[in-house]
Design a protein around this motif. Structure first.
Motif, PDB file in Angstrom:
ATOM      1  N   LYS A  66      57.484  30.660  14.602  1.00 42.27           N
ATOM      2  CA  LYS A  66      57.896  32.018  14.952  1.00 42.27           C
ATOM      3  C   LYS A  66      58.288  32.821  13.722  1.00 42.27           C
ATOM      4  N   GLU A  67      58.968  32.190  12.759  1.00 40.56           N
ATOM      5  CA  GLU A  67      59.412  32.921  11.572  1.00 40.56           C
ATOM      6  C   GLU A  67      58.237  33.402  10.729  1.00 40.56           C
ATOM      7  N   LYS A  68      57.099  32.699  10.823  1.00 33.78           N
ATOM      8  CA  LYS A  68      55.906  33.104  10.077  1.00 33.78           C
ATOM      9  C   LYS A  68      54.896  33.837  10.947  1.00 33.78           C
ATOM     10  N   GLY A  69      55.154  33.893  12.240  1.00 33.12           N
ATOM     11  CA  GLY A  69      54.258  34.601  13.149  1.00 33.12           C
ATOM     12  C   GLY A  69      52.922  33.917  13.345  1.00 33.12           C
ATOM     13  N   ARG A  70      52.927  32.570  13.397  1.00 32.65           N
ATOM     14  CA  ARG A  70      51.661  31.843  13.513  1.00 32.65           C
ATOM     15  C   ARG A  70      51.676  30.904  14.713  1.00 32.65           C
ATOM     16  N   ILE A  71      50.542  30.863  15.403  1.00 33.71           N
ATOM     17  CA  ILE A  71      50.343  29.956  16.525  1.00 33.71           C
ATOM     18  C   ILE A  71      48.944  29.357  16.385  1.00 33.71           C
ATOM     19  N   LYS A  72      48.857  28.046  16.562  1.00 32.23           N
ATOM     20  CA  LYS A  72      47.553  27.382  16.483  1.00 32.23           C
ATOM     21  C   LYS A  72      47.451  26.379  17.621  1.00 32.23           C
ATOM     22  N   THR A  73      46.429  26.544  18.452  1.00 33.12           N
ATOM     23  CA  THR A  73      46.256  25.639  19.583  1.00 33.12           C
ATOM     24  C   THR A  73      45.384  24.456  19.171  1.00 33.12           C
ATOM     25  N   PRO A  74      45.548  23.315  19.837  1.00 27.22           N
ATOM     26  CA  PRO A  74      44.628  22.201  19.583  1.00 27.22           C
ATOM     27  C   PRO A  74      43.242  22.532  20.121  1.00 27.22           C
ATOM     28  N   GLU A  75      42.266  21.760  19.722  1.00 32.85           N
ATOM     29  CA  GLU A  75      40.880  21.991  20.140  1.00 32.85           C
ATOM     30  C   GLU A  75      40.619  21.262  21.455  1.00 32.85           C
ATOM     31  N   TRP A  76      40.177  22.052  22.435  1.00 29.38           N
ATOM     32  CA  TRP A  76      39.882  21.477  23.748  1.00 29.38           C
ATOM     33  C   TRP A  76      38.387  21.344  23.958  1.00 29.38           C
ATOM     34  N   ARG A  77      37.998  20.199  24.520  1.00 31.17           N
ATOM     35  CA  ARG A  77      36.586  19.944  24.821  1.00 31.17           C
ATOM     36  C   ARG A  77      36.420  19.887  26.340  1.00 31.17           C
ATOM     37  N   TYR A  78      35.478  20.647  26.863  1.00 28.24           N
ATOM     38  CA  TYR A  78      35.235  20.658  28.294  1.00 28.24           C
ATOM     39  C   TYR A  78      33.752  20.861  28.538  1.00 28.24           C
ATOM     40  N   PHE A  79      33.320  20.715  29.781  1.00 27.13           N
ATOM     41  CA  PHE A  79      31.887  20.765  30.069  1.00 27.13           C
ATOM     42  C   PHE A  79      31.618  21.299  31.468  1.00 27.13           C
ATOM     43  N   LYS A  80      30.354  21.612  31.712  1.00 27.63           N
ATOM     44  CA  LYS A  80      29.885  22.088  33.004  1.00 27.63           C
ATOM     45  C   LYS A  80      28.621  21.304  33.347  1.00 27.63           C
ATOM     46  N   ILE A  81      28.580  20.768  34.572  1.00 24.47           N
ATOM     47  CA  ILE A  81      27.435  19.976  35.007  1.00 24.47           C
ATOM     48  C   ILE A  81      26.752  20.684  36.174  1.00 24.47           C
ATOM     49  N   TRP A  82      25.442  20.807  36.094  1.00 21.00           N
ATOM     50  CA  TRP A  82      24.651  21.364  37.185  1.00 21.00           C
ATOM     51  C   TRP A  82      23.905  20.224  37.873  1.00 21.00           C
ATOM     52  N   SER A  83      23.955  20.226  39.185  1.00 20.74           N
ATOM     53  CA  SER A  83      23.301  19.157  39.940  1.00 20.74           C
ATOM     54  C   SER A  83      21.809  19.428  40.044  1.00 20.74           C
ATOM     55  N   ALA A  84      21.136  19.151  38.955  1.00 17.24           N
ATOM     56  CA  ALA A  84      19.691  19.338  38.913  1.00 17.24           C
ATOM     57  C   ALA A  84      19.029  17.981  38.673  1.00 17.24           C
ATOM     58  N   LYS A  85      17.735  17.954  38.669  1.00 19.96           N
ATOM     59  CA  LYS A  85      17.001  16.725  38.375  1.00 19.96           C
ATOM     60  C   LYS A  85      16.073  16.979  37.194  1.00 19.96           C
ATOM     61  N   PRO A  86      16.397  16.440  36.008  1.00 24.65           N
ATOM     62  CA  PRO A  86      17.581  15.620  35.719  1.00 24.65           C
ATOM     63  C   PRO A  86      18.852  16.495  35.638  1.00 24.65           C
ATOM     64  N   VAL A  87      20.001  15.847  35.664  1.00 26.26           N
ATOM     65  CA  VAL A  87      21.276  16.565  35.615  1.00 26.26           C
ATOM     66  C   VAL A  87      21.398  17.322  34.301  1.00 26.26           C
ATOM     67  N   VAL A  88      21.852  18.581  34.379  1.00 26.48           N
ATOM     68  CA  VAL A  88      22.032  19.411  33.194  1.00 26.48           C
ATOM     69  C   VAL A  88      23.518  19.541  32.891  1.00 26.48           C
ATOM     70  N   GLU A  89      23.888  19.327  31.646  1.00 23.91           N
ATOM     71  CA  GLU A  89      25.296  19.409  31.252  1.00 23.91           C
ATOM     72  C   GLU A  89      25.424  20.242  29.975  1.00 23.91           C
ATOM     73  N   LYS A  90      26.434  21.106  29.953  1.00 21.50           N
ATOM     74  CA  LYS A  90      26.760  21.870  28.755  1.00 21.50           C
ATOM     75  C   LYS A  90      28.177  21.543  28.342  1.00 21.50           C
ATOM     76  N   GLN A  91      28.364  21.271  27.042  1.00 19.95           N
ATOM     77  CA  GLN A  91      29.682  20.917  26.541  1.00 19.95           C
ATOM     78  C   GLN A  91      30.180  22.003  25.588  1.00 19.95           C
ATOM     79  N   TYR A  92      31.486  22.286  25.669  1.00 15.54           N
ATOM     80  CA  TYR A  92      32.096  23.329  24.852  1.00 15.54           C
ATOM     81  C   TYR A  92      33.343  22.797  24.154  1.00 15.54           C
ATOM     82  N   LYS A  93      33.701  23.487  23.080  1.00 16.43           N
ATOM     83  CA  LYS A  93      34.982  23.271  22.416  1.00 16.43           C
ATOM     84  C   LYS A  93      35.634  24.630  22.196  1.00 16.43           C
ATOM     85  N   ASP A  94      36.948  24.692  22.420  1.00 19.47           N
ATOM     86  CA  ASP A  94      37.662  25.960  22.315  1.00 19.47           C
ATOM     87  C   ASP A  94      38.996  25.764  21.613  1.00 19.47           C
TER      88      ASP A  94
END
Length: 231
Positions: A66-94
């Motif tokens: 707070k005294e320096k006015g800085r905030i840093k979040t950890p890196e989150w990894r998540y994904f989205k899966i589509w029920s297709a044939k074959p299954v399609v998945e997209k992965q993200y980091k934020d």
């Protein structure tokens, strides 16, 4: 002569100090100005990030200075899966880096209006000759009269919040993480959404704090993925 030089140095110092303490109101896309005091804006920013799940991570913690006015979040990894044939998945980091800073902005001054009774401009006066050139009045004691320092520029204080988002998309072909466009993917929390949440918290809560009833657990519920075109 010495007094004149000393006065000039003081004048230059005043100008330099003024220029370093006044900031322009020009903002970038990832920046916003808030009129509330620094402490409330900082606390509201921390609360919004925490409520959206970025404060608690299985292996890391959100860094808050707070005294320096800085905030840093950890890196989150998540994904989205589509029920297709074959299954399609997209992965993200934020992840997000936030800077909160109190600044002074120059108050816009109205342009000086020309007086109605001001006389029209006349032809330039003839060049002064040595006989007619005005001479500098020097007091009897030998001191030199210097011009007064300019009046300080009026400013107002505001708090600037800058949020930088690091958004990555996994490339299955290269097995590497590429820089992604969150607007195209419509995944996660956009910077605009975070700014709107900060302002809403400032408007509704006199002392912004984390609302545990709203706090998300990203281990169970990943960041939202909306309106993604199905492959």
């Amino acid at each position: 002569m010495t007094r004149k030089i000393f006065a000039s140095l003081i004048l230059v110092s005043v100008i330099l100090i003024t220029n370093t303490s006044v900031f322009s109101a020009d903002l970038k896309k990832h920046e916003r100005l808030f009129t509330e005091e620094y402490s409330r804006v900082f606390d509201a920013t921390v609360a919004v990030l925490t409520e959206n799940g970025f404060g608690t991570h299985p292996h890391k913690k959100m860094k808050v200075k707070k005294e320096k006015g800085r905030i840093k979040t950890p890196e989150w990894r998540y994904f989205k899966i589509w029920s297709a044939k074959p299954v399609v998945e997209k992965q993200y980091k934020d992840s997000y880096k936030v800077k909160v800073k109190e600044i002074e902005i120059e108050v816009a001054q109205p342009a000086a209006e020309k007086k109605a009774d001001e006389a029209p401009a006349t032809d330039a006066a003839p060049a002064a000759t040595p006989e007619t050139a005005p001479t500098e009045a020097v007091p009897a004691d030998g001191t030199v009269v210097t011009e007064a320092a300019p009046a300080p520029i009026p400013t107002i204080k505001k708090v600037k919040v800058a949020i930088k988002r690091k958004f990555l998309v996994h490339n299955d072909a290269t097995r590497k993480w590429d820089k992604g466009d969150p607007a195209k993917e419509n995944a996660g929390f956009s910077i605009e959404v975070l700014f709107a949440a900060i302002q809403e918290k400032l408007d509704k809560e006199p002392n912004p704090a984390v609302d545990i009833t709203k706090q998300l657990n990203l281990n169970i519920t990943p960041p939202p993925i909306d309106r993604v075109v199905r492959p």
